[in-house]
Scaffold this motif. Sequence first.
Motif, PDB file in Angstrom:
ATOM      1  N   GLN A 230      52.368  51.414  35.048  1.00  0.00           N
ATOM      2  CA  GLN A 230      50.807  51.219  35.211  1.00  0.00           C
ATOM      3  C   GLN A 230      50.109  50.335  34.626  1.00  0.00           C
ATOM      4  O   GLN A 230      49.327  49.536  34.974  1.00  0.00           O
ATOM      5  CB  GLN A 230      50.134  52.605  35.196  1.00  0.00           C
ATOM      6  N   ASN A 231      50.434  50.147  33.190  1.00  0.00           N
ATOM      7  CA  ASN A 231      49.793  49.225  32.190  1.00  0.00           C
ATOM      8  C   ASN A 231      50.417  47.542  32.863  1.00  0.00           C
ATOM      9  O   ASN A 231      49.515  46.845  32.839  1.00  0.00           O
ATOM     10  CB  ASN A 231      50.295  49.005  31.161  1.00  0.00           C
ATOM     11  N   VAL A 232      51.636  47.557  33.154  1.00  0.00           N
ATOM     12  CA  VAL A 232      52.012  46.285  33.867  1.00  0.00           C
ATOM     13  C   VAL A 232      51.084  45.916  35.144  1.00  0.00           C
ATOM     14  O   VAL A 232      50.816  44.924  35.487  1.00  0.00           O
ATOM     15  CB  VAL A 232      53.559  46.524  34.262  1.00  0.00           C
ATOM     16  N   PHE A 233      51.136  47.059  36.038  1.00  0.00           N
ATOM     17  CA  PHE A 233      50.382  46.840  37.338  1.00  0.00           C
ATOM     18  C   PHE A 233      49.047  46.395  37.190  1.00  0.00           C
ATOM     19  O   PHE A 233      48.360  45.408  37.771  1.00  0.00           O
ATOM     20  CB  PHE A 233      50.474  47.998  38.150  1.00  0.00           C
ATOM     21  N   ILE A 234      48.277  46.604  36.056  1.00  0.00           N
ATOM     22  CA  ILE A 234      47.054  46.510  35.850  1.00  0.00           C
ATOM     23  C   ILE A 234      46.921  45.181  35.332  1.00  0.00           C
ATOM     24  O   ILE A 234      46.125  44.323  36.044  1.00  0.00           O
ATOM     25  CB  ILE A 234      46.481  47.313  34.797  1.00  0.00           C
ATOM     26  N   LYS A 235      47.785  44.592  34.645  1.00  0.00           N
ATOM     27  CA  LYS A 235      47.777  43.292  33.940  1.00  0.00           C
ATOM     28  C   LYS A 235      47.962  42.396  35.390  1.00  0.00           C
ATOM     29  O   LYS A 235      47.606  41.135  35.321  1.00  0.00           O
ATOM     30  CB  LYS A 235      48.798  43.183  32.843  1.00  0.00           C
ATOM     31  N   MET A 236      48.961  42.834  36.281  1.00  0.00           N
ATOM     32  CA  MET A 236      49.538  41.840  37.160  1.00  0.00           C
ATOM     33  C   MET A 236      48.319  41.775  38.196  1.00  0.00           C
ATOM     34  O   MET A 236      48.346  40.529  38.582  1.00  0.00           O
ATOM     35  CB  MET A 236      50.691  42.475  37.891  1.00  0.00           C
ATOM     36  N   GLU A 237      47.781  42.671  38.699  1.00  0.00           N
ATOM     37  CA  GLU A 237      46.702  42.744  39.661  1.00  0.00           C
ATOM     38  C   GLU A 237      45.493  41.845  38.995  1.00  0.00           C
ATOM     39  O   GLU A 237      44.756  41.166  39.662  1.00  0.00           O
ATOM     40  CB  GLU A 237      46.202  43.927  39.854  1.00  0.00           C
ATOM     41  N   GLN A 238      45.419  41.806  37.673  1.00  0.00           N
ATOM     42  CA  GLN A 238      44.148  40.875  37.155  1.00  0.00           C
ATOM     43  C   GLN A 238      44.661  39.493  37.076  1.00  0.00           C
ATOM     44  O   GLN A 238      43.806  38.773  37.390  1.00  0.00           O
ATOM     45  CB  GLN A 238      43.952  41.636  35.562  1.00  0.00           C
ATOM     46  N   VAL A 239      45.805  39.254  36.889  1.00  0.00           N
ATOM     47  CA  VAL A 239      46.205  37.779  36.502  1.00  0.00           C
ATOM     48  C   VAL A 239      46.858  37.173  37.994  1.00  0.00           C
ATOM     49  O   VAL A 239      46.427  35.870  38.334  1.00  0.00           O
ATOM     50  CB  VAL A 239      47.248  37.363  35.658  1.00  0.00           C
ATOM     51  N   ARG A 261      57.995  37.518  41.312  1.00  0.00           N
ATOM     52  CA  ARG A 261      58.039  37.164  42.885  1.00  0.00           C
ATOM     53  C   ARG A 261      56.813  37.953  43.203  1.00  0.00           C
ATOM     54  O   ARG A 261      56.056  37.557  44.463  1.00  0.00           O
ATOM     55  CB  ARG A 261      59.128  37.862  43.565  1.00  0.00           C
ATOM     56  N   THR A 262      56.362  39.336  42.617  1.00  0.00           N
ATOM     57  CA  THR A 262      55.347  40.043  43.201  1.00  0.00           C
ATOM     58  C   THR A 262      53.884  39.423  42.760  1.00  0.00           C
ATOM     59  O   THR A 262      53.104  39.346  43.711  1.00  0.00           O
ATOM     60  CB  THR A 262      55.456  41.322  42.583  1.00  0.00           C
ATOM     61  N   ILE A 263      53.985  38.747  41.641  1.00  0.00           N
ATOM     62  CA  ILE A 263      52.722  38.068  41.264  1.00  0.00           C
ATOM     63  C   ILE A 263      52.418  36.999  42.290  1.00  0.00           C
ATOM     64  O   ILE A 263      51.338  36.620  42.610  1.00  0.00           O
ATOM     65  CB  ILE A 263      53.040  37.394  39.877  1.00  0.00           C
ATOM     66  N   HIS A 264      53.376  36.184  42.590  1.00  0.00           N
ATOM     67  CA  HIS A 264      53.482  35.074  43.685  1.00  0.00           C
ATOM     68  C   HIS A 264      52.894  35.817  45.030  1.00  0.00           C
ATOM     69  O   HIS A 264      52.092  35.189  45.461  1.00  0.00           O
ATOM     70  CB  HIS A 264      54.700  34.470  43.819  1.00  0.00           C
ATOM     71  N   GLU A 265      53.293  36.928  45.532  1.00  0.00           N
ATOM     72  CA  GLU A 265      53.086  37.585  46.615  1.00  0.00           C
ATOM     73  C   GLU A 265      51.629  37.684  46.612  1.00  0.00           C
ATOM     74  O   GLU A 265      50.946  37.828  47.722  1.00  0.00           O
ATOM     75  CB  GLU A 265      53.838  38.416  47.073  1.00  0.00           C
ATOM     76  N   LEU A 266      51.167  38.062  45.822  1.00  0.00           N
ATOM     77  CA  LEU A 266      49.778  38.678  45.381  1.00  0.00           C
ATOM     78  C   LEU A 266      48.826  37.522  45.155  1.00  0.00           C
ATOM     79  O   LEU A 266      47.502  37.429  45.086  1.00  0.00           O
ATOM     80  CB  LEU A 266      49.562  39.690  44.109  1.00  0.00           C
ATOM     81  N   SER A 267      49.111  36.461  45.030  1.00  0.00           N
ATOM     82  CA  SER A 267      48.372  35.234  44.608  1.00  0.00           C
ATOM     83  C   SER A 267      47.946  34.505  45.920  1.00  0.00           C
ATOM     84  O   SER A 267      48.212  34.677  46.906  1.00  0.00           O
ATOM     85  CB  SER A 267      49.286  34.376  43.717  1.00  0.00           C
ATOM     86  N   ASN A 268      47.070  33.420  45.666  1.00  0.00           N
ATOM     87  CA  ASN A 268      46.298  32.596  46.808  1.00  0.00           C
ATOM     88  C   ASN A 268      47.472  31.705  47.168  1.00  0.00           C
ATOM     89  O   ASN A 268      47.309  30.978  47.996  1.00  0.00           O
ATOM     90  CB  ASN A 268      45.175  31.809  46.332  1.00  0.00           C
ATOM     91  N   ARG A 269      48.493  31.590  46.329  1.00  0.00           N
ATOM     92  CA  ARG A 269      49.745  30.410  46.736  1.00  0.00           C
ATOM     93  C   ARG A 269      50.817  31.188  47.496  1.00  0.00           C
ATOM     94  O   ARG A 269      51.876  30.638  47.778  1.00  0.00           O
ATOM     95  CB  ARG A 269      50.125  29.998  45.579  1.00  0.00           C
TER      96      ARG A 269
END
Length: 532
Positions: A230-239, A261-269
């Motif tokens: 959950q701590n990982v998810f929170i940071k991932m969603e923030q950045v 890959r998940t960070i990329h999928e959630l990004s504007n890119r």
Amino acid sequence: MKKVKAESSLKNENKQQFFELDRLILRLSKQFAGSSATEIEKKIGLALQQIVECLDIGRCTFWEVSEDETELRCIRQYVVPKLEKVYGVTPQQSPWISKDQWNGNCSCNVRNEDSVSGAKANKDALLLLGGKSFIISPFHIAGKAVAGMTFSTLEEDREFSPELVSRLNLIGEIITGAFYRKKIEEKYQQSIGDMRQQSGPARAEDFPLREDTKKEFRYQGIIGNSEAMQNVFIKMEQVAPTDSVVLILGETGTGKGVLARTIHELSNRNKKRIVTVNCAALTPNLIESELFGREKGAYTGSTEMQIGRFELADKGTLVLDEFTELPLDLQAKLLRAIQEGEFERLGSPRTIRVDVRILALTSRNLKEEVSKGRFRQDLYYRLDVFPITMPPLRERLGDIPLLVEHFVEQFNRKMQKEIKNISGGVMAQLMKYPWPGNVRGLEHIIERSVIVTQGTSLQLAEKLEDHTLGLTEENAATNLAEVEKRHILKILEKTNWRIDGSKGAAVLLGLHPNTLRGRMQKLGIRLQKTPS
């Protein structure tokens, strides 16, 4: 003169308020990080009271957004005595608030006397949310509004500064992350209970597989709802929505690549390309051309122009896996490419400019690498913008049943098996094992077990304490690796650290030079001398 004093007093008052709010943020972060699911709602209520008292406002409310993102349900609320509590807002009461604002990305700072166009018709609903002035802050997970907060004054209009709104948004993200974790845990426990009731003659201690475990998790490929994750998810969603560099740390097999890959999928890119470079798999003479490209004839054997990974990832995301393996001289060029967004292909004087988001992955201790002179300190500081550490499996044992279910379901489909439950004894063995290979090690064991299982209940392929990844065998493997490392070092010393040529270490070891370089990288051997 009086005006200057008044402004100075106001500035000091704001500084004190920000100071108190920053302290509150730290307290709340610690409180919610260590909370069980049963404690979270109560702690949300206490947090709202502290916010009201710190800001001297009339009401603070934490809302849950309905699945269709049109209605708000009050989860917790703290109100000073002069205000009445509000328990929900429907589309009929306020279509502007329900649809437009809660689907937005920013906080909305509104005064009732000066409400925005489209909200004036909803004045009664605005009055429900606050007295004079208020902030509406929606919070999203994976692009979907899941919760929100309102902060309201009662007797006076107030201007909420961007600095204040930013701090309140951070508090909201902390509370939303904890609330969402509570919902996931409740849903999982309910699912387990339902499936046990439907499992017929299966024993109570068995773990039945659910129809579709994917729906239980926010992100495809990332399985887990433990506190560590959950701590990982929170940071991932923030950045993720930003363009900031992300440094992803963690042992081998913890899932750093999946997180990237998940960070990329959630990004504007996410509509652009994601390009991955495994720096540990490339030989030193190839790394530079792989990253930055080369012109035809740049060196012997270069018969055509090659575009580098930085160019391929332009407007997208570049993942640098095991970047600590890069030679020191190339680290300087990488620093410039990250910092300035520019570089030159090998064999070309022309500067190329790109817009690339960097995700840097490593299983090494970066601070130790810097202290030993193996990694540039300036590059370390440039990459250490927003670090996220993927926890080892031994620190998230509660996720093992979820991971096992996921892998069994995955291999059921691939192998056309019909494994439907996991016995309590098998699960106990899996929970007790130390998992030196982390999630990847668990995946491999489940794959072998699915292969050998006959029937509908999972059988382990072997006893885990006898498996080659067990502790005793791991130590033996470590010793064998140490023997190999010492032997290679001895030969390198004998050849004055020359690898290629008839008198090089590769010939004496009976290996191809590139194979030897690969073994050296894997064993952590770095060239200490320049061959004469």
